[in-house]
Design a protein around this motif. Structure first.
Motif, mmCIF file in Angstrom:
data_model
loop_
_atom_site.group_PDB
_atom_site.id
_atom_site.type_symbol
_atom_site.label_atom_id
_atom_site.label_comp_id
_atom_site.label_asym_id
_atom_site.label_seq_id
_atom_site.Cartn_x
_atom_site.Cartn_y
_atom_site.Cartn_z
ATOM 1 N N THR A 130 24.907 35.096 57.832
ATOM 2 C CA THR A 130 25.375 36.309 58.500
ATOM 3 C C THR A 130 26.229 35.873 59.682
ATOM 4 O OG1 THR A 130 24.738 38.452 59.433
ATOM 5 C CG2 THR A 130 23.302 36.578 59.963
ATOM 6 N N GLY A 131 27.326 36.550 59.897
ATOM 7 C CA GLY A 131 28.193 36.133 60.990
ATOM 8 C C GLY A 131 29.511 36.861 60.996
ATOM 9 N N VAL A 132 30.443 36.320 61.772
ATOM 10 C CA VAL A 132 31.743 36.939 61.987
ATOM 11 C C VAL A 132 32.845 35.994 61.498
ATOM 12 C CG1 VAL A 132 33.260 38.063 63.665
ATOM 13 C CG2 VAL A 132 30.790 37.990 64.083
ATOM 14 N N ALA A 133 33.483 36.355 60.395
ATOM 15 C CA ALA A 133 34.587 35.548 59.878
ATOM 16 C C ALA A 133 35.926 35.995 60.452
ATOM 17 C CB ALA A 133 34.623 35.616 58.348
ATOM 18 N N GLY A 134 35.965 37.159 61.074
ATOM 19 C CA GLY A 134 37.193 37.641 61.694
ATOM 20 C C GLY A 134 37.945 38.621 60.812
ATOM 21 N N PRO A 135 39.015 39.136 61.282
ATOM 22 C CA PRO A 135 39.757 38.671 62.451
ATOM 23 C C PRO A 135 39.270 39.230 63.784
ATOM 24 C CG PRO A 135 41.010 40.391 61.374
ATOM 25 C CD PRO A 135 39.764 40.172 60.547
ATOM 26 N N GLU A 136 38.383 40.218 63.769
ATOM 27 C CA GLU A 136 37.910 40.846 64.998
ATOM 28 C C GLU A 136 36.458 40.463 65.290
ATOM 29 O OE1 GLU A 136 39.949 42.631 66.927
ATOM 30 O OE2 GLU A 136 41.543 42.286 65.462
ATOM 31 N N PRO A 137 36.050 40.470 66.569
ATOM 32 C CA PRO A 137 34.641 40.261 66.908
ATOM 33 C C PRO A 137 33.772 41.355 66.283
ATOM 34 C CG PRO A 137 36.017 40.142 68.871
ATOM 35 C CD PRO A 137 36.884 40.657 67.762
ATOM 36 N N GLN A 138 32.469 41.095 66.169
ATOM 37 C CA GLN A 138 31.527 42.071 65.614
ATOM 38 C C GLN A 138 30.220 41.992 66.393
ATOM 39 O OE1 GLN A 138 30.669 41.563 61.426
ATOM 40 N NE2 GLN A 138 28.815 42.783 61.592
ATOM 41 N N ASP A 139 29.639 43.126 66.660
ATOM 42 C CA ASP A 139 28.346 43.194 67.352
ATOM 43 C C ASP A 139 28.353 42.390 68.649
ATOM 44 O OD1 ASP A 139 27.385 44.724 65.216
ATOM 45 O OD2 ASP A 139 26.582 42.978 64.169
ATOM 46 N N GLY A 140 29.498 42.356 69.328
ATOM 47 C CA GLY A 140 29.605 41.620 70.579
ATOM 48 C C GLY A 140 29.698 40.111 70.413
ATOM 49 N N ARG A 141 29.834 39.667 69.176
ATOM 50 C CA ARG A 141 29.923 38.219 68.901
ATOM 51 C C ARG A 141 31.363 37.850 68.564
ATOM 52 N NH1 ARG A 141 24.822 35.546 69.563
ATOM 53 N NH2 ARG A 141 23.212 36.975 68.879
ATOM 54 N N PRO A 142 31.843 36.721 69.082
ATOM 55 C CA PRO A 142 33.217 36.303 68.777
ATOM 56 C C PRO A 142 33.353 35.783 67.347
ATOM 57 C CG PRO A 142 32.136 34.675 70.167
ATOM 58 C CD PRO A 142 31.184 35.828 70.035
ATOM 59 N N VAL A 143 34.572 35.796 66.876
ATOM 60 C CA VAL A 143 34.893 35.242 65.561
ATOM 61 C C VAL A 143 34.424 33.796 65.507
ATOM 62 C CG1 VAL A 143 36.798 34.591 64.023
ATOM 63 C CG2 VAL A 143 36.858 36.781 65.224
ATOM 64 N N GLY A 144 33.801 33.424 64.397
ATOM 65 C CA GLY A 144 33.306 32.064 64.214
ATOM 66 C C GLY A 144 31.840 31.905 64.548
ATOM 67 N N THR A 145 31.202 32.969 65.070
ATOM 68 C CA THR A 145 29.762 32.928 65.341
ATOM 69 C C THR A 145 29.031 33.241 64.047
ATOM 70 O OG1 THR A 145 30.102 33.698 67.597
ATOM 71 C CG2 THR A 145 27.864 33.869 66.697
ATOM 72 N N VAL A 146 28.171 32.336 63.626
ATOM 73 C CA VAL A 146 27.467 32.471 62.348
ATOM 74 C C VAL A 146 26.026 32.026 62.540
ATOM 75 C CG1 VAL A 146 27.361 31.645 59.949
ATOM 76 C CG2 VAL A 146 29.584 31.984 61.055
ATOM 77 N N PHE A 147 25.124 32.700 61.836
ATOM 78 C CA PHE A 147 23.732 32.260 61.762
ATOM 79 C C PHE A 147 23.406 32.029 60.300
ATOM 80 C CE2 PHE A 147 24.005 34.691 65.655
ATOM 81 C CZ PHE A 147 23.399 33.844 66.552
ATOM 82 N N VAL A 148 22.838 30.867 60.016
ATOM 83 C CA VAL A 148 22.336 30.589 58.669
ATOM 84 C C VAL A 148 20.819 30.507 58.769
ATOM 85 C CG1 VAL A 148 24.443 29.456 57.861
ATOM 86 C CG2 VAL A 148 22.640 28.079 58.912
ATOM 87 N N GLY A 149 20.162 31.018 57.756
ATOM 88 C CA GLY A 149 18.706 31.016 57.751
ATOM 89 C C GLY A 149 18.162 30.228 56.580
ATOM 90 N N ILE A 150 17.027 29.600 56.794
ATOM 91 C CA ILE A 150 16.313 28.883 55.731
ATOM 92 C C ILE A 150 14.836 29.241 55.881
ATOM 93 C CG2 ILE A 150 15.653 26.640 54.775
ATOM 94 C CD1 ILE A 150 18.269 25.497 55.849
ATOM 95 N N ALA A 151 14.235 29.689 54.777
ATOM 96 C CA ALA A 151 12.826 30.077 54.816
ATOM 97 C C ALA A 151 12.078 29.514 53.616
ATOM 98 C CB ALA A 151 12.696 31.601 54.817
ATOM 99 N N THR A 152 10.839 29.152 53.850
ATOM 100 C CA THR A 152 9.906 28.778 52.786
ATOM 101 C C THR A 152 8.669 29.642 52.987
ATOM 102 O OG1 THR A 152 8.769 27.069 54.065
ATOM 103 C CG2 THR A 152 10.722 26.372 52.831
ATOM 104 N N GLY A 153 7.632 29.399 52.215
ATOM 105 C CA GLY A 153 6.407 30.162 52.376
ATOM 106 C C GLY A 153 5.681 29.871 53.675
#
Length: 189
Positions: A130-153
């Motif tokens: 989940t994140g911002v690929a651009g061209p505009e900021p989203q949710d107050g986050r600048p372009v290029g801000t990304v969160f990746v998640g990893i989950a197990t049990g």
């Protein structure tokens, strides 16, 4: 739109007439192949939830022969409400923080593990973008801000990335970063 194969390079070419843009071929033996091999060796599975990458992560994984043994599938939850309705991300969290948030990435990864269960058994690994690929900021986050998640049990984590480039460069970098981190998590390295 034209689509074809460049006889000189073997690259698929797609673009608007008369100019086309080369799209590099999938590299055999790349990080996706390492992930598929590691999961196969351990008898584990992965499920993928994607927002800004729009299916690129699961596409990279399934480009590897034998991926069907370990890839459960993917959910493209591009619209914020789909993160709640399909993946079970907390609606209050989305309302308060928006979709570009570390906890959203974790809940997406957990949600896709459960949603793509087979015979009641969740995928071993859930991963998300989940994140911002651009061209505009989203949710107050600048372009290029990304969160990746990893989950197990038994654990979950999100990693914040700050990437530069245009939409394509950011999205491509996210795929590489997430698969590299998954490989490290699976192999314990």
């Amino acid at each position: 739109m034209t689509i074809g194969v460049d006889a000189g390079t073997g690259h698929v070419r797609a673009g608007r007439d008369p100019v086309s843009r080369p799209v590099p071929p999938v590299r055999p033996g790349g990080i996706a192949a390492l992930v598929v091999a590691a999961l196969t060796e351990r008898g584990e599975t992965v499920a993928v939830a994607e927002s800004l990458t729009g299916g690129l992560v699961v596409a990279e994984l399934v480009s590897v022969p034998g991926a069907s043994a370990v890839v459960r599938g993917g959910v493209v939850a591009y619209a914020t409400p789909v993160k709640h309705s399909v993946l079970g991300v907390d609606a209050g969290l989305l309302a308060a923080n928006g979709a570009v948030d570390p906890e959203v990435a974790c809940q997406m990864a957990e949600g896709v593990r459960a949603r793509l269960a087979v015979d009641g058994t969740p995928a071993t690994w859930g991963i998300s973008t989940t994140g911002v690929a651009g061209p505009e900021p989203q949710d107050g986050r600048p372009v290029g801000t990304v969160f990746v998640g990893i989950a197990t049990g038994h654990s979950r984590e999100s990693v914040e990335l700050h990437l530069d480039g245009d939409r394509d460069a950011i999205r491509t970098a996210v795929v590489s970063e997430l698969l590299t981190r998954l490989h490290l998590a699976v192999t314990g390295r």
